[in-house]
Design an enzyme around this catalytic site. Structure first.
Site, short mmCIF file in Angstrom:
data_model
loop_
_atom_site.label_atom_id
_atom_site.label_comp_id
_atom_site.label_asym_id
_atom_site.label_seq_id
_atom_site.Cartn_x
_atom_site.Cartn_y
_atom_site.Cartn_z
N SER A 1 0.79 -1.23 0.00
CA SER A 1 0.00 0.00 0.00
C SER A 1 0.82 1.28 0.00
O SER A 1 0.26 2.37 -0.15
CB SER A 1 -0.95 0.01 1.20
OG SER A 1 -2.00 -0.90 1.02
N LYS B 1 0.28 3.50 -2.93
CA LYS B 1 -0.89 4.38 -3.03
C LYS B 1 -0.49 5.85 -2.98
O LYS B 1 -1.23 6.71 -3.47
CB LYS B 1 -1.87 4.05 -1.91
CG LYS B 1 -2.46 2.64 -2.01
CD LYS B 1 -3.28 2.27 -0.78
CE LYS B 1 -3.79 0.85 -0.85
NZ LYS B 1 -4.52 0.44 0.36
N TYR C 1 -4.45 -2.49 -9.88
CA TYR C 1 -4.23 -2.28 -8.44
C TYR C 1 -3.31 -3.35 -7.85
O TYR C 1 -2.34 -3.04 -7.15
CB TYR C 1 -5.59 -2.29 -7.73
CG TYR C 1 -5.52 -2.25 -6.23
CD1 TYR C 1 -5.24 -1.07 -5.56
CD2 TYR C 1 -5.74 -3.40 -5.48
CE1 TYR C 1 -5.18 -1.03 -4.18
CE2 TYR C 1 -5.69 -3.37 -4.10
CZ TYR C 1 -5.41 -2.19 -3.45
OH TYR C 1 -5.35 -2.15 -2.09
N TYR D 1 -4.09 3.70 8.47
CA TYR D 1 -5.44 3.15 8.67
C TYR D 1 -5.94 3.47 10.08
O TYR D 1 -5.84 4.60 10.55
CB TYR D 1 -5.46 1.65 8.37
CG TYR D 1 -4.80 1.32 7.05
CD1 TYR D 1 -5.31 1.84 5.86
CD2 TYR D 1 -3.65 0.55 6.99
CE1 TYR D 1 -4.70 1.56 4.64
CE2 TYR D 1 -3.04 0.27 5.78
CZ TYR D 1 -3.56 0.79 4.61
OH TYR D 1 -2.96 0.52 3.43
N VAL E 1 1.36 -3.65 3.99
CA VAL E 1 1.37 -4.92 4.72
C VAL E 1 2.59 -5.78 4.38
O VAL E 1 2.79 -6.83 4.99
CB VAL E 1 0.07 -5.73 4.50
CG1 VAL E 1 -1.12 -4.98 5.08
CG2 VAL E 1 -0.13 -6.08 3.04
#
Length: 309
Positions: A64, A67, A191, A243, A261
């Site tokens: 991630s 992103k 993605y 998060y 992760v």
């Protein structure tokens, strides 16, 4: 304030002796195979110096963290129109939660939760075939770190595609609200591949320098993104980058950061440096356990918290 090289050596030694290293992600099978003893850290200063310790030159799956780069590209492509499809608020929920989408009519809470990043990917897919969109994102990251050895780990991408049922649910749910313009399998194909980029801490720290340098590429001086948008991306990293652990990270570390992760974290000290740390073991919120500790130590030793007087 400590000297940066000394600080990193001290932190690396502390992390090497740590017993509780968290747990590697196993829901993506390829990530479950990574040695939890690994630890690397790199700091790319705005003045061009780079410092590194541990396994800083071993590639890992950035997940991630990618992103941040897709958000940068999407803002360059459609500007603030992006915020009509993605929010800017912390989620308070796990990164793959579907709960808020129902209450908020298919608009993801922010671009760093999975649903938000899938919408951002959908934006980048416009006018392209999936292979072209993947290539555009990869070339952008290679440009940022000035290293064309950054690549896609195909085994990780395949592992994500085979087990990404919840991401397919998120994409289909947003499609039902009209917030996904391409077929879910097309957006998710892109993605999964950009999440499977393999980079070293050194490469990742270099790639993040534009966010520490007012939106400018520190090597060439070229504008990557406007200063205002760089500032806003940093703000989103601080409030949403970890998060439902974002508040704790801001409280303890005090600098913008984006986790993945795979155990990586990209962190930014505006005006000073870009930092990448990697330790595969995760805490309960899915963020690198030792990576978070290392950044907390570094911010204290270098007095780098953005909240410092």
């Amino acid at each position: 304030m400590a000297e940066i090289g000394t600080a990193l050596a001290q932190i690396a030694a502390e992390m090497a002796s740590a017993e509780d290293r968290g747990a590697v992600a196993t829901y993506i099978p390829q990530l479950g195979k990574v040695d939890p003893q690994r630890f690397g850290i790199a700091v790319a200063m705005n003045d061009g110096r780079v410092f590194a310790e541990g396994d800083a030159d071993e590639p890992f799956s950035i997940q991630s963290v990618s992103k941040v780069f897709t958000l940068t590209l999407a803002l360059g492509k459609i500007g603030d129109a992006l915020w009509q499809r993605v929010g800017r608020e912390p989620s308070g929920n796990p990164f793959n939660s579907i709960v808020q989408l129902e209450h908020e009519h298919g608009i993801p809470r922010n671009p760093f939760v999975n649903a938000g990043a899938i919408v951002v990917t959908d934006v980048l897919l416009a006018g392209h075939q999936p292979r072209e969109a993947i290539g555009e994102i990869l070339r952008f990251v290679q440009f940022l770190c000035d290293d064309d050895s950054v690549h896609i780990d195909r085994s990780v991408a395949a592992s994500e595609q085979a087990t990404g049922f919840r991401n397919f649910a998120l994409a289909n749910y947003m499609r039902s609200f009209g917030n996904l313009t391409h077929a879910p399998e097309m957006a998710l194909g892109v993605y999964f591949h950009h999440c499977a980029f393999a980079m070293t801490c050194r490469q990742l720290a270099l790639a993040g320098r534009y966010l520490a340098n007012g939106g400018r590429h520190a090597g060439t001086g070229h504008t990557v993104i406007s200063m205002e948008r760089a500032r806003r991306i940093n703000a989103l990293m601080l409030t949403c980058g970890h998060y439902d652990g974002s508040g704790e990270f801001a409280f303890r570390v005090g600098i913008p950061g984006k986790s993945g992760v795979g155990g990586g974290i990209l962190a930014v000290v505006p005006g000073v440096a870009s930092i990448a740390v990697w330790s595969p073991g995760l805490n309960a919120n899915g963020n690198s356990k030792l990576g978070s500790f290392a950044l907390e130590r570094l911010a204290k030793l270098m007095d780098w918290s953005i909240f410092a007087p």
